[in-house]
Design a protein around this motif. Structure first.
Motif, PDB file in Angstrom:
ATOM      1  N   PRO A 210       0.832  -1.214   0.000  1.00 27.74           N
ATOM      2  CA  PRO A 210       0.000   0.000   0.000  1.00 27.74           C
ATOM      3  C   PRO A 210       0.863   1.259   0.000  1.00 27.74           C
ATOM      4  N   GLU A 211       0.309   2.350  -0.502  1.00 24.52           N
ATOM      5  CA  GLU A 211       1.050   3.607  -0.586  1.00 24.52           C
ATOM      6  C   GLU A 211       1.490   4.107   0.784  1.00 24.52           C
ATOM      7  N   SER A 212       0.756   3.755   1.823  1.00 25.24           N
ATOM      8  CA  SER A 212       1.109   4.222   3.166  1.00 25.24           C
ATOM      9  C   SER A 212       2.459   3.681   3.621  1.00 25.24           C
ATOM     10  N   PHE A 213       2.914   2.568   3.042  1.00 25.88           N
ATOM     11  CA  PHE A 213       4.187   1.975   3.436  1.00 25.88           C
ATOM     12  C   PHE A 213       5.380   2.760   2.901  1.00 25.88           C
ATOM     13  N   ALA A 214       5.142   3.685   1.990  1.00 30.10           N
ATOM     14  CA  ALA A 214       6.241   4.512   1.482  1.00 30.10           C
ATOM     15  C   ALA A 214       6.819   5.392   2.592  1.00 30.10           C
ATOM     16  N   ALA A 215       6.045   5.640   3.627  1.00 27.00           N
ATOM     17  CA  ALA A 215       6.493   6.526   4.705  1.00 27.00           C
ATOM     18  C   ALA A 215       7.709   5.974   5.442  1.00 27.00           C
ATOM     19  N   VAL A 216       7.891   4.641   5.436  1.00 25.62           N
ATOM     20  CA  VAL A 216       9.015   4.057   6.166  1.00 25.62           C
ATOM     21  C   VAL A 216      10.243   3.863   5.271  1.00 25.62           C
ATOM     22  N   GLU A 217      10.118   4.207   3.992  1.00 29.24           N
ATOM     23  CA  GLU A 217      11.264   4.128   3.088  1.00 29.24           C
ATOM     24  C   GLU A 217      12.199   5.312   3.337  1.00 29.24           C
ATOM     25  N   PRO A 218      13.465   5.211   2.949  1.00 31.04           N
ATOM     26  CA  PRO A 218      14.375   6.365   3.086  1.00 31.04           C
ATOM     27  C   PRO A 218      13.818   7.587   2.361  1.00 31.04           C
ATOM     28  N   GLY A 219      13.674   8.673   3.059  1.00 34.26           N
ATOM     29  CA  GLY A 219      13.113   9.879   2.475  1.00 34.26           C
ATOM     30  C   GLY A 219      11.602   9.911   2.471  1.00 34.26           C
ATOM     31  N   GLY A 220      10.967   8.817   2.893  1.00 37.75           N
ATOM     32  CA  GLY A 220       9.515   8.776   2.947  1.00 37.75           C
ATOM     33  C   GLY A 220       8.825   8.626   1.605  1.00 37.75           C
ATOM     34  N   VAL A 221       9.560   8.247   0.548  1.00 37.31           N
ATOM     35  CA  VAL A 221       8.981   8.060  -0.784  1.00 37.31           C
ATOM     36  C   VAL A 221       9.573   6.791  -1.396  1.00 37.31           C
ATOM     37  N   TRP A 222       8.923   6.284  -2.454  1.00 38.12           N
ATOM     38  CA  TRP A 222       9.414   5.086  -3.127  1.00 38.12           C
ATOM     39  C   TRP A 222      10.683   5.367  -3.936  1.00 38.12           C
ATOM     40  N   ASN A 223      10.834   6.609  -4.393  1.00 37.63           N
ATOM     41  CA  ASN A 223      12.028   7.023  -5.143  1.00 37.63           C
ATOM     42  C   ASN A 223      12.288   6.110  -6.346  1.00 37.63           C
ATOM     43  N   LEU A 224      11.310   5.985  -7.215  1.00 37.63           N
ATOM     44  CA  LEU A 224      11.454   5.131  -8.397  1.00 37.63           C
ATOM     45  C   LEU A 224      12.469   5.707  -9.382  1.00 37.63           C
ATOM     46  N   ALA A 225      12.588   7.036  -9.419  1.00 35.70           N
ATOM     47  CA  ALA A 225      13.592   7.638 -10.301  1.00 35.70           C
ATOM     48  C   ALA A 225      14.998   7.211  -9.868  1.00 35.70           C
ATOM     49  N   GLY A 226      15.220   7.214  -8.553  1.00 39.22           N
ATOM     50  CA  GLY A 226      16.512   6.768  -8.046  1.00 39.22           C
ATOM     51  C   GLY A 226      16.769   5.314  -8.370  1.00 39.22           C
ATOM     52  N   ALA A 227      15.721   4.479  -8.299  1.00 39.99           N
ATOM     53  CA  ALA A 227      15.865   3.062  -8.639  1.00 39.99           C
ATOM     54  C   ALA A 227      16.263   2.888 -10.104  1.00 39.99           C
ATOM     55  N   ALA A 228      15.615   3.646 -10.988  1.00 36.18           N
ATOM     56  CA  ALA A 228      15.926   3.543 -12.412  1.00 36.18           C
ATOM     57  C   ALA A 228      17.365   3.965 -12.691  1.00 36.18           C
ATOM     58  N   ILE A 229      17.789   5.060 -12.075  1.00 37.39           N
ATOM     59  CA  ILE A 229      19.156   5.554 -12.296  1.00 37.39           C
ATOM     60  C   ILE A 229      20.181   4.546 -11.779  1.00 37.39           C
ATOM     61  N   ALA A 230      19.949   4.023 -10.573  1.00 34.63           N
ATOM     62  CA  ALA A 230      20.898   3.066  -9.993  1.00 34.63           C
ATOM     63  C   ALA A 230      21.014   1.814 -10.840  1.00 34.63           C
ATOM     64  N   LEU A 231      19.880   1.287 -11.298  1.00 34.37           N
ATOM     65  CA  LEU A 231      19.922   0.066 -12.112  1.00 34.37           C
ATOM     66  C   LEU A 231      20.572   0.316 -13.465  1.00 34.37           C
ATOM     67  N   LEU A 232      20.319   1.483 -14.042  1.00 36.66           N
ATOM     68  CA  LEU A 232      20.954   1.799 -15.332  1.00 36.66           C
ATOM     69  C   LEU A 232      22.470   1.929 -15.184  1.00 36.66           C
ATOM     70  N   ILE A 233      22.915   2.514 -14.080  1.00 34.52           N
ATOM     71  CA  ILE A 233      24.354   2.636 -13.846  1.00 34.52           C
ATOM     72  C   ILE A 233      24.992   1.246 -13.746  1.00 34.52           C
ATOM     73  N   TRP A 234      24.352   0.353 -12.997  1.00 31.84           N
ATOM     74  CA  TRP A 234      24.885  -0.999 -12.867  1.00 31.84           C
ATOM     75  C   TRP A 234      24.830  -1.742 -14.197  1.00 31.84           C
ATOM     76  N   LEU A 235      23.776  -1.516 -14.980  1.00 31.77           N
ATOM     77  CA  LEU A 235      23.665  -2.177 -16.281  1.00 31.77           C
ATOM     78  C   LEU A 235      24.781  -1.739 -17.212  1.00 31.77           C
ATOM     79  N   VAL A 236      24.994  -0.446 -17.319  1.00 35.17           N
ATOM     80  CA  VAL A 236      26.053   0.067 -18.188  1.00 35.17           C
ATOM     81  C   VAL A 236      27.427  -0.387 -17.695  1.00 35.17           C
ATOM     82  N   GLY A 237      27.635  -0.303 -16.382  1.00 32.99           N
ATOM     83  CA  GLY A 237      28.907  -0.752 -15.828  1.00 32.99           C
ATOM     84  C   GLY A 237      29.159  -2.224 -16.090  1.00 32.99           C
TER      85      GLY A 237
END
Length: 287
Positions: free
Chosen positions: A244-271
């Motif tokens: 549920p969306e309410s669980f995002a509150a316990v994530e770092p920064g209080g959000v799901w941060n999907l943009a950060g996930a995409a960037i991190a995975l792309l960096i690992w993919l390219v590397g």
């Protein structure tokens, strides 16, 4: 003379991209058959997330729902809480652990050396490995969702946006894991040491990345360490889909941060692609 001049061109065209793709498709079928004939691989990569989901769901169901109200109402079941992490772990196992150990063993027993002496293009070999990872991972994912839904009553998302997020996190995650599996296969010195070199780091990552333990309960410094690696981001992306969306509150920064996930995975993919390009050989240089 015309026929003689045309013959080399015909032979050259037969060794082009079309032939590479045909051989790659054939390798996918071969690699998938070999995969399902290995009982240890089936247990430790294909069935392992399903088994762990079952164990944790049954063992901790007496603790009540995760995120429940003080009166015991609300929240989600233990199975629903563990499902995203097990999906992410399955992606990592299918790519990194599976390919890492498999290619290391093929290099050690001379399989890669023999393949290097055939007309098989390196790209066809990679297509076969990555196609096998995709096919077996999809079957594993379907099994996980079926067990979670029908055996433990986990409600699956109904919003199309959730499934769109699931699709790109999964595809980016499985591509990254497969590439990293090929790259990490260079680390073991022999096929016998492959499991000892590759499996322990993978297991540690599962404990610090929100698979077996709730990520929010880990110390801040350990969360920072886990954030360096792709599994944390795959698990976080899957939590955004199945929790549920309410669980995002316990994530770092209080959000799901999907943009950060995409960037991190792309960096690992390219590397990972760069490492594969620089280091892959049919045989070890020191062999």
């Amino acid at each position: 003379m015309t026929a003689a001049l045309q013959a080399p061109a015909t032979r050259a065209s037969s060794f082009g991209i079309g032939r590479t793709l045909r051989l790659g498709a054939a390798r996918i079928g071969y690699e998938t058959k070999v995969y399902f004939r290995q009982s240890d691989t089936l247990f430790f990569t294909f069935l392992f997330p399903v088994i762990m989901l079952t164990i944790f769901s049954v063992a901790f169901q007496g603790m009540g729902n995760i995120g429940a109200n003080p009166d015991g109402s609300g929240g989600i079941s233990q199975a629903a809480g563990y499902l995203p992490g097990m999906i992410a772990a399955g992606i990592l196992l299918s790519g990194v652990q599976n390919l890492g150990t498999d290619i290391a063993m093929e290099r050690s027993d001379g399989t890669l050396k023999r393949l290097g002496g055939t007309p098989l293009p390196v790209l066809s070999y990679f297509f076969g490995k990555m196609g096998q990872v995709l096919a077996t991972s999809l079957l594993q994912l379907a099994l996980l969702l079926l067990v979670a839904h029908f055996a433990f009553g986990v409600d699956l998302p109904t919003e199309p946006a959730k499934w769109m997020t699931f699709a790109w996190v999964y595809l980016l995650g499985i591509a990254t894991s497969a590439v990293l599996g090929i790259a990490i296969s260079r680390l073991p010195r022999s096929g016998k040491s492959a499991t000892a070199v590759i499996i322990p780091p993978i297991l540690i990552l599962q404990f610090i990345s929100g698979v077996y333990l709730q990520f929010a309960l880990l110390p801040d410094w350990l969360q920072s360490v886990a954030s360096i690696f792709p599994l944390k981001w795959m698990a976080q992306g899957m939590r955004s889909v199945f929790l549920p969306e309410s669980f995002a509150a316990v994530e770092p920064g209080g959000v799901w941060n999907l943009a950060g996930a995409a960037i991190a995975l792309l960096i690992w993919l390219v590397g990972g692609l760069v490492i594969c390009r620089l280091t892959f050989r049919w045989i070890r240089k020191d062999s």
